[in-house]
Design a protein around this motif. Structure first.
Motif, PDB file in Angstrom:
ATOM      1  N   GLY A   1      17.372   7.767  -1.886  1.00 59.63           N
ATOM      2  CA  GLY A   1      16.416   6.673  -1.784  1.00 59.63           C
ATOM      3  C   GLY A   1      15.816   6.551  -0.395  1.00 59.63           C
ATOM      4  O   GLY A   1      15.353   5.477   0.001  1.00 59.63           O
ATOM      5  N   PHE A   2      15.810   7.648   0.347  1.00 59.70           N
ATOM      6  CA  PHE A   2      15.325   7.671   1.729  1.00 59.70           C
ATOM      7  C   PHE A   2      13.906   7.128   1.843  1.00 59.70           C
ATOM      8  O   PHE A   2      13.583   6.416   2.792  1.00 59.70           O
ATOM      9  N   TRP A   3      13.053   7.488   0.870  1.00 56.14           N
ATOM     10  CA  TRP A   3      11.652   7.045   0.899  1.00 56.14           C
ATOM     11  C   TRP A   3      11.473   5.875  -0.065  1.00 56.14           C
ATOM     12  O   TRP A   3      11.463   6.057  -1.281  1.00 56.14           O
ATOM     13  N   ALA A   4      11.333   4.673   0.461  1.00 55.58           N
ATOM     14  CA  ALA A   4      11.117   3.497  -0.378  1.00 55.58           C
ATOM     15  C   ALA A   4       9.868   3.704  -1.229  1.00 55.58           C
ATOM     16  O   ALA A   4       8.827   4.124  -0.739  1.00 55.58           O
ATOM     17  N   GLY A   5       9.993   3.402  -2.509  1.00 53.85           N
ATOM     18  CA  GLY A   5       8.860   3.564  -3.416  1.00 53.85           C
ATOM     19  C   GLY A   5       8.935   4.830  -4.239  1.00 53.85           C
ATOM     20  O   GLY A   5       8.280   4.937  -5.287  1.00 53.85           O
ATOM     21  N   ILE A   6       9.694   5.816  -3.772  1.00 55.25           N
ATOM     22  CA  ILE A   6       9.923   7.022  -4.565  1.00 55.25           C
ATOM     23  C   ILE A   6      11.266   6.848  -5.264  1.00 55.25           C
ATOM     24  O   ILE A   6      12.296   6.709  -4.602  1.00 55.25           O
ATOM     25  N   PRO A   7      11.284   6.809  -6.587  1.00 51.76           N
ATOM     26  CA  PRO A   7      12.539   6.557  -7.308  1.00 51.76           C
ATOM     27  C   PRO A   7      13.613   7.578  -6.930  1.00 51.76           C
ATOM     28  O   PRO A   7      13.338   8.778  -6.827  1.00 51.76           O
ATOM     29  N   ALA A   8      14.820   7.112  -6.735  1.00 53.36           N
ATOM     30  CA  ALA A   8      15.919   8.002  -6.351  1.00 53.36           C
ATOM     31  C   ALA A   8      16.217   9.033  -7.430  1.00 53.36           C
ATOM     32  O   ALA A   8      16.774  10.098  -7.134  1.00 53.36           O
ATOM     33  N   ASP A   9      15.822   8.753  -8.664  1.00 54.08           N
ATOM     34  CA  ASP A   9      16.077   9.679  -9.768  1.00 54.08           C
ATOM     35  C   ASP A   9      14.848  10.515 -10.117  1.00 54.08           C
ATOM     36  O   ASP A   9      14.775  11.090 -11.204  1.00 54.08           O
TER      37      ASP A   9
ATOM     38  N   PHE B   1      18.377  21.693  -0.527  1.00 48.97           N
ATOM     39  CA  PHE B   1      19.458  20.716  -0.631  1.00 48.97           C
ATOM     40  C   PHE B   1      19.136  19.443   0.153  1.00 48.97           C
ATOM     41  O   PHE B   1      19.324  18.332  -0.348  1.00 48.97           O
ATOM     42  N   ASN B   2      18.640  19.599   1.374  1.00 50.92           N
ATOM     43  CA  ASN B   2      18.319  18.426   2.183  1.00 50.92           C
ATOM     44  C   ASN B   2      17.212  17.600   1.543  1.00 50.92           C
ATOM     45  O   ASN B   2      17.284  16.366   1.495  1.00 50.92           O
ATOM     46  N   PHE B   3      16.189  18.262   1.043  1.00 52.35           N
ATOM     47  CA  PHE B   3      15.087  17.542   0.412  1.00 52.35           C
ATOM     48  C   PHE B   3      15.562  16.775  -0.823  1.00 52.35           C
ATOM     49  O   PHE B   3      15.240  15.591  -1.001  1.00 52.35           O
ATOM     50  N   LEU B   4      16.338  17.430  -1.670  1.00 57.62           N
ATOM     51  CA  LEU B   4      16.847  16.749  -2.860  1.00 57.62           C
ATOM     52  C   LEU B   4      17.794  15.618  -2.489  1.00 57.62           C
ATOM     53  O   LEU B   4      17.828  14.580  -3.155  1.00 57.62           O
ATOM     54  N   GLY B   5      18.556  15.816  -1.407  1.00 54.44           N
ATOM     55  CA  GLY B   5      19.426  14.753  -0.932  1.00 54.44           C
ATOM     56  C   GLY B   5      18.643  13.541  -0.454  1.00 54.44           C
ATOM     57  O   GLY B   5      19.033  12.394  -0.718  1.00 54.44           O
ATOM     58  N   MET B   6      17.547  13.789   0.241  1.00 49.56           N
ATOM     59  CA  MET B   6      16.710  12.686   0.706  1.00 49.56           C
ATOM     60  C   MET B   6      16.128  11.920  -0.471  1.00 49.56           C
ATOM     61  O   MET B   6      16.075  10.683  -0.465  1.00 49.56           O
ATOM     62  N   LEU B   7      15.694  12.638  -1.497  1.00 48.06           N
ATOM     63  CA  LEU B   7      15.183  11.964  -2.693  1.00 48.06           C
ATOM     64  C   LEU B   7      16.275  11.127  -3.349  1.00 48.06           C
ATOM     65  O   LEU B   7      16.078   9.940  -3.640  1.00 48.06           O
ATOM     66  N   LYS B   8      17.420  11.740  -3.584  1.00 52.72           N
ATOM     67  CA  LYS B   8      18.507  11.078  -4.318  1.00 52.72           C
ATOM     68  C   LYS B   8      19.075   9.877  -3.554  1.00 52.72           C
ATOM     69  O   LYS B   8      19.580   8.927  -4.160  1.00 52.72           O
TER      70      LYS B   8
ATOM     71  N   GLU C   1       0.829  -1.198   0.000  1.00 51.93           N
ATOM     72  CA  GLU C   1       0.000   0.000   0.000  1.00 51.93           C
ATOM     73  C   GLU C   1       0.875   1.264   0.000  1.00 51.93           C
ATOM     74  O   GLU C   1       0.592   2.226  -0.719  1.00 51.93           O
ATOM     75  N   GLN C   2       1.930   1.234   0.801  1.00 49.41           N
ATOM     76  CA  GLN C   2       2.843   2.372   0.852  1.00 49.41           C
ATOM     77  C   GLN C   2       3.568   2.548  -0.477  1.00 49.41           C
ATOM     78  O   GLN C   2       3.685   3.663  -1.003  1.00 49.41           O
ATOM     79  N   LEU C   3       4.074   1.451  -1.032  1.00 51.16           N
ATOM     80  CA  LEU C   3       4.802   1.528  -2.290  1.00 51.16           C
ATOM     81  C   LEU C   3       3.931   2.066  -3.414  1.00 51.16           C
ATOM     82  O   LEU C   3       4.361   2.917  -4.204  1.00 51.16           O
ATOM     83  N   LYS C   4       2.684   1.601  -3.472  1.00 58.99           N
ATOM     84  CA  LYS C   4       1.780   2.067  -4.523  1.00 58.99           C
ATOM     85  C   LYS C   4       1.467   3.546  -4.362  1.00 58.99           C
ATOM     86  O   LYS C   4       1.394   4.290  -5.347  1.00 58.99           O
ATOM     87  N   ALA C   5       1.283   3.981  -3.130  1.00 57.48           N
ATOM     88  CA  ALA C   5       0.984   5.392  -2.881  1.00 57.48           C
ATOM     89  C   ALA C   5       2.154   6.273  -3.304  1.00 57.48           C
ATOM     90  O   ALA C   5       1.965   7.338  -3.910  1.00 57.48           O
ATOM     91  N   ARG C   6       3.362   5.839  -3.000  1.00 58.93           N
ATOM     92  CA  ARG C   6       4.538   6.631  -3.352  1.00 58.93           C
ATOM     93  C   ARG C   6       4.826   6.584  -4.849  1.00 58.93           C
ATOM     94  O   ARG C   6       5.293   7.573  -5.423  1.00 58.93           O
ATOM     95  N   GLN C   7       4.531   5.466  -5.469  1.00 63.81           N
ATOM     96  CA  GLN C   7       4.689   5.379  -6.919  1.00 63.81           C
ATOM     97  C   GLN C   7       3.704   6.309  -7.618  1.00 63.81           C
ATOM     98  O   GLN C   7       4.052   6.956  -8.613  1.00 63.81           O
ATOM     99  N   ALA C   8       2.505   6.412  -7.084  1.00 60.14           N
ATOM    100  CA  ALA C   8       1.506   7.323  -7.652  1.00 60.14           C
ATOM    101  C   ALA C   8       1.935   8.774  -7.481  1.00 60.14           C
ATOM    102  O   ALA C   8       1.745   9.606  -8.383  1.00 60.14           O
ATOM    103  N   LEU C   9       2.522   9.091  -6.349  1.00 57.96           N
ATOM    104  CA  LEU C   9       3.036  10.439  -6.116  1.00 57.96           C
ATOM    105  C   LEU C   9       4.077  10.817  -7.154  1.00 57.96           C
ATOM    106  O   LEU C   9       4.129  11.953  -7.640  1.00 57.96           O
TER     107      LEU C   9
END
Length: 225
Positions: A175-183, A166-173, A119-127
């Protein structure tokens, strides 16, 4: 820099970047003496009831204990000299800070932390999907960063605004949030250049050169190093 008679602030947060990282950077860049008290998740159950609102980060200054990451970040920015004195410039700094930390992080991503498994992965993939809410916010952030008139988001001096992005982009890059692609932000060129620019600043490059954890190594170092 803290005077010898002033109490040394003690920042308590998990041993990951997250919501405690901006204050860590502010204190470090501003050469403010502080104690970086990093806790592991297994310690959280016992620590939680002792915090003001059942959450971290918290900051203790002498006998005073304060919560709320935004309040802590603004306090740290003032001590570090990284929050403009001019009210209009401070307004523009806060505009960026709250767009990233509230409109994107709190409103979009934080609710998915309460979900589990698929459920979490699908929600983040949709985001993160093309045309999805996160992509739309990143496009707005791209426009803001690309349209800045100076070296930094507000003029020619590093500020809380730059470190929040910078911190937000670092968290994305990272892979901090599983399901949100690092790229997920890689197709926004101004954000990519800006993240590398901030990562390459001597104080920040030195801070992350000493990092050994995977999140900081992957997300917070310049690609051009």
């Amino acid at each position: 820099m803290s005077s010898s008679s002033a109490p040394v602030p003690v920042l308590t947060y998990f041993n990951v970047p997250g919501r405690g990282e901006i204050a860590r950077l502010l204190f470090t860049i501003g050469k403010v003496d502080f104690e970086d008290k990093q806790v592991v998740f297994e310690e959280w159950g016992a620590l939680k009831p002792t915090t003001p609102f059942g959450q971290i980060p918290i900051l203790q200054v002498g006998d005073t204990v304060a919560a709320q990451s935004a309040a802590i970040d603004h306090y740290a920015a003032k001590l570090a000299g990284l929050q403009p004195q001019d009210p209009l410039q401070a307004l523009l700094v806060d505009q960026t800070y709250y767009f990233v930390t509230s409109d994107i992080h709190t409103a979009l991503i934080s609710p998915t932390a309460k979900l589990a498994g698929e459920e979490q992965l699908k929600a983040r993939q949709a985001l993160s999907a093309p045309g999805g809410p996160l992509k739309s916010k990143l496009a707005q952030l791209e426009k803001l960063v690309a349209g800045r008139s100076g070296k930094f988001i507000v003029g020619e001096q590093l500020s809380l605004a730059d470190l929040s992005v910078f911190n937000f982009l670092g968290m994305l890059k990272s892979g901090f949030w599983a399901g949100i692609p690092a790229d997920v932000a890689s197709d926004f060129p101004a954000l990519t250049v800006f993240r590398n620019q901030i990562a390459s600043l001597p104080e920040i490059a030195a801070y992350y050169a000493a990092a050994t954890d995977e999140l900081r190594v992957k997300g917070y170092r310049s690609d051009e190093a």
